[in-house]
Design a protein around this motif. Structure first.
Motif, PDB file in Angstrom:
ATOM      1  N   TRP A 242       9.400  18.901   4.743  1.00 36.72           N
ATOM      2  CA  TRP A 242       8.909  18.647   3.385  1.00 36.72           C
ATOM      3  C   TRP A 242       8.549  17.175   3.211  1.00 36.72           C
ATOM      4  CZ3 TRP A 242      10.765  15.978  -0.988  1.00 36.72           C
ATOM      5  CH2 TRP A 242      10.144  16.294  -2.195  1.00 36.72           C
ATOM      6  N   LEU A 243       9.413  16.285   3.692  1.00 36.75           N
ATOM      7  CA  LEU A 243       9.147  14.848   3.552  1.00 36.75           C
ATOM      8  C   LEU A 243       7.914  14.430   4.349  1.00 36.75           C
ATOM      9  CD1 LEU A 243      12.804  13.606   3.700  1.00 36.75           C
ATOM     10  CD2 LEU A 243      11.259  13.304   1.757  1.00 36.75           C
ATOM     11  N   ASN A 244       7.731  14.982   5.529  1.00 42.27           N
ATOM     12  CA  ASN A 244       6.536  14.661   6.311  1.00 42.27           C
ATOM     13  C   ASN A 244       5.269  15.088   5.587  1.00 42.27           C
ATOM     14  OD1 ASN A 244       7.074  13.189   8.735  1.00 42.27           O
ATOM     15  ND2 ASN A 244       8.195  14.970   9.473  1.00 42.27           N
ATOM     16  N   GLU A 245       5.349  16.148   4.786  1.00 49.99           N
ATOM     17  CA  GLU A 245       4.195  16.598   4.001  1.00 49.99           C
ATOM     18  C   GLU A 245       3.978  15.736   2.762  1.00 49.99           C
ATOM     19  OE1 GLU A 245       5.078  20.647   3.053  1.00 49.99           O
ATOM     20  OE2 GLU A 245       4.793  21.326   5.118  1.00 49.99           O
ATOM     21  N   LYS A 246       5.043  15.251   2.135  1.00 48.08           N
ATOM     22  CA  LYS A 246       4.961  14.550   0.853  1.00 48.08           C
ATOM     23  C   LYS A 246       4.774  13.040   0.962  1.00 48.08           C
ATOM     24  CE  LYS A 246       5.679  18.156  -1.723  1.00 48.08           C
ATOM     25  NZ  LYS A 246       4.617  18.717  -2.498  1.00 48.08           N
ATOM     26  N   LEU A 247       5.351  12.422   1.975  1.00 46.14           N
ATOM     27  CA  LEU A 247       5.337  10.958   2.057  1.00 46.14           C
ATOM     28  C   LEU A 247       4.039  10.443   2.665  1.00 46.14           C
ATOM     29  CD1 LEU A 247       8.984  10.307   3.280  1.00 46.14           C
ATOM     30  CD2 LEU A 247       8.097  10.117   0.952  1.00 46.14           C
ATOM     31  N   ASN A 248       3.587   9.308   2.131  1.00 45.67           N
ATOM     32  CA  ASN A 248       2.417   8.607   2.658  1.00 45.67           C
ATOM     33  C   ASN A 248       2.901   7.307   3.274  1.00 45.67           C
ATOM     34  OD1 ASN A 248       0.438  10.446   1.553  1.00 45.67           O
ATOM     35  ND2 ASN A 248       1.021   9.623  -0.431  1.00 45.67           N
ATOM     36  N   PHE A 249       2.663   7.149   4.569  1.00 47.21           N
ATOM     37  CA  PHE A 249       3.133   5.973   5.300  1.00 47.21           C
ATOM     38  C   PHE A 249       2.009   4.979   5.458  1.00 47.21           C
ATOM     39  CE2 PHE A 249       5.606   9.634   6.669  1.00 47.21           C
ATOM     40  CZ  PHE A 249       6.889   9.187   6.456  1.00 47.21           C
ATOM     41  N   PRO A 250       2.296   3.692   5.485  1.00 47.68           N
ATOM     42  CA  PRO A 250       3.590   3.045   5.234  1.00 47.68           C
ATOM     43  C   PRO A 250       3.819   2.881   3.724  1.00 47.68           C
ATOM     44  CG  PRO A 250       1.972   1.381   5.778  1.00 47.68           C
ATOM     45  CD  PRO A 250       1.271   2.722   5.861  1.00 47.68           C
ATOM     46  N   PHE A 251       5.074   2.630   3.356  1.00 51.77           N
ATOM     47  CA  PHE A 251       5.417   2.303   1.969  1.00 51.77           C
ATOM     48  C   PHE A 251       6.647   1.407   1.968  1.00 51.77           C
ATOM     49  CE2 PHE A 251       7.618   6.240   2.920  1.00 51.77           C
ATOM     50  CZ  PHE A 251       8.837   6.152   2.281  1.00 51.77           C
ATOM     51  N   LEU A 252       6.844   0.706   0.856  1.00 54.03           N
ATOM     52  CA  LEU A 252       7.920  -0.279   0.760  1.00 54.03           C
ATOM     53  C   LEU A 252       9.176   0.313   0.149  1.00 54.03           C
ATOM     54  CD1 LEU A 252       5.877  -3.356  -0.474  1.00 54.03           C
ATOM     55  CD2 LEU A 252       6.681  -2.871   1.845  1.00 54.03           C
ATOM     56  N   VAL A 253      10.322  -0.066   0.714  1.00 60.51           N
ATOM     57  CA  VAL A 253      11.622   0.360   0.195  1.00 60.51           C
ATOM     58  C   VAL A 253      12.570  -0.832   0.159  1.00 60.51           C
ATOM     59  CG1 VAL A 253      11.442   2.749   1.008  1.00 60.51           C
ATOM     60  CG2 VAL A 253      12.488   1.031   2.491  1.00 60.51           C
ATOM     61  N   GLU A 254      13.628  -0.657  -0.602  1.00 58.65           N
ATOM     62  CA  GLU A 254      14.722  -1.625  -0.615  1.00 58.65           C
ATOM     63  C   GLU A 254      15.993  -0.876  -0.242  1.00 58.65           C
ATOM     64  OE1 GLU A 254      17.064  -4.711  -3.604  1.00 58.65           O
ATOM     65  OE2 GLU A 254      15.215  -3.782  -4.253  1.00 58.65           O
TER      66      GLU A 254
ATOM     67  N   LYS B 131       9.233  -2.185   5.147  1.00 64.14           N
ATOM     68  CA  LYS B 131       8.132  -1.225   5.145  1.00 64.14           C
ATOM     69  C   LYS B 131       8.521  -0.030   6.006  1.00 64.14           C
ATOM     70  CE  LYS B 131       4.006  -2.829   5.495  1.00 64.14           C
ATOM     71  NZ  LYS B 131       2.745  -3.404   5.995  1.00 64.14           N
ATOM     72  N   VAL B 132       8.405   1.172   5.448  1.00 57.83           N
ATOM     73  CA  VAL B 132       8.694   2.394   6.193  1.00 57.83           C
ATOM     74  C   VAL B 132       7.461   2.753   7.012  1.00 57.83           C
ATOM     75  CG1 VAL B 132       9.271   4.843   6.049  1.00 57.83           C
ATOM     76  CG2 VAL B 132      10.289   3.230   4.433  1.00 57.83           C
ATOM     77  N   ILE B 133       7.664   2.875   8.315  1.00 56.54           N
ATOM     78  CA  ILE B 133       6.584   3.211   9.237  1.00 56.54           C
ATOM     79  C   ILE B 133       6.517   4.726   9.439  1.00 56.54           C
ATOM     80  CG2 ILE B 133       5.740   2.907  11.589  1.00 56.54           C
ATOM     81  CD1 ILE B 133       7.342   0.251  11.617  1.00 56.54           C
ATOM     82  N   GLY B 134       7.668   5.386   9.438  1.00 55.55           N
ATOM     83  CA  GLY B 134       7.690   6.834   9.629  1.00 55.55           C
ATOM     84  C   GLY B 134       9.098   7.382   9.682  1.00 55.55           C
ATOM     85  N   ILE B 135       9.178   8.692   9.821  1.00 57.30           N
ATOM     86  CA  ILE B 135      10.463   9.361  10.006  1.00 57.30           C
ATOM     87  C   ILE B 135      10.712   9.407  11.500  1.00 57.30           C
ATOM     88  CG2 ILE B 135      11.700  11.545   9.810  1.00 57.30           C
ATOM     89  CD1 ILE B 135      10.191  12.005   7.183  1.00 57.30           C
TER      90      ILE B 135
ATOM     91  N   VAL C  88      11.574   1.491  10.304  1.00 56.31           N
ATOM     92  CA  VAL C  88      11.141   0.495   9.323  1.00 56.31           C
ATOM     93  C   VAL C  88      10.777  -0.820  10.007  1.00 56.31           C
ATOM     94  CG1 VAL C  88      12.494   1.497   7.438  1.00 56.31           C
ATOM     95  CG2 VAL C  88      13.524  -0.246   8.887  1.00 56.31           C
ATOM     96  N   ARG C  89      10.035  -1.622   9.273  1.00 51.59           N
ATOM     97  CA  ARG C  89       9.674  -2.956   9.742  1.00 51.59           C
ATOM     98  C   ARG C  89      10.053  -3.954   8.649  1.00 51.59           C
ATOM     99  NH1 ARG C  89       6.283  -4.690  13.526  1.00 51.59           N
ATOM    100  NH2 ARG C  89       5.281  -2.684  13.749  1.00 51.59           N
ATOM    101  N   GLU C  90      10.759  -4.998   9.083  1.00 49.36           N
ATOM    102  CA  GLU C  90      11.083  -6.113   8.191  1.00 49.36           C
ATOM    103  C   GLU C  90      10.603  -7.370   8.903  1.00 49.36           C
ATOM    104  OE1 GLU C  90      14.806  -8.344   5.990  1.00 49.36           O
ATOM    105  OE2 GLU C  90      15.142  -6.368   6.852  1.00 49.36           O
TER     106      GLU C  90
END
Length: 132
Positions: free
Chosen positions: A40-52, A78-82, A95-97
């Motif tokens: 479900w997350l692979n279908e819903k999430l758009n990569f990359p995106f920022l998280v804390e 930045k989230v690169i992927g699952i 993730v990348r920091e």
């Protein structure tokens, strides 16, 4: 050939259709849930995106270690992927920091921008994971 494990199957009884082994059923159900979430997350999430990182089960809460090491509590990345799934921590993100690449549990992060379409899928998983 590996023998099929039926201990988690439902068995008809006076109390209704219940699992032969409640523990085995719960384990199998958790495995199914985790696979469902990852798909479900692979279908819903758009990569990359920022998280804390909002949670961290480390003992660094009361030290300044988190300030100096990447991917720690309070850090933005930045989230690169699952990347994978872990029995203890659930879904793990790649993730990348800055220039460093690492891995953090999805349940420990929150999308920074509440308008980001990734905000609610990340939040839904974190709430599910906390209550499982």
């Amino acid at each position: 050939m590996e023998k099929y494990d039926t201990s988690w199957d439902l068995v008809e009884s006076e109390k209704g259709n219940l699992p032969e082994s409640e523990e085995a059923f719960e384990k199998k159900y958790q495995e199914w849930q985790q696979r469902h979430w990852e798909t479900w997350l692979n279908e819903k999430l758009n990569f990359p995106f920022l998280v804390e990182r909002m949670e961290d089960d480390d003992d660094a809460y009361f030290t300044d270690i988190a300030d100096h090491q990447p991917f720690r509590l309070g850090h933005k990345m930045k989230v690169i992927g699952i990347e994978q799934e872990n029995d203890l921590y659930g879904i793990i993100l790649k993730v990348r920091e800055g220039r460093k690449v690492g891995y953090v549990p999805l349940c420990d992060v929150e999308a920074i921008d509440k308008e980001d379409p990734n905000f609610w899928p990340v939040r839904e998983y974190a709430v599910w994971f906390a209550n499982r």
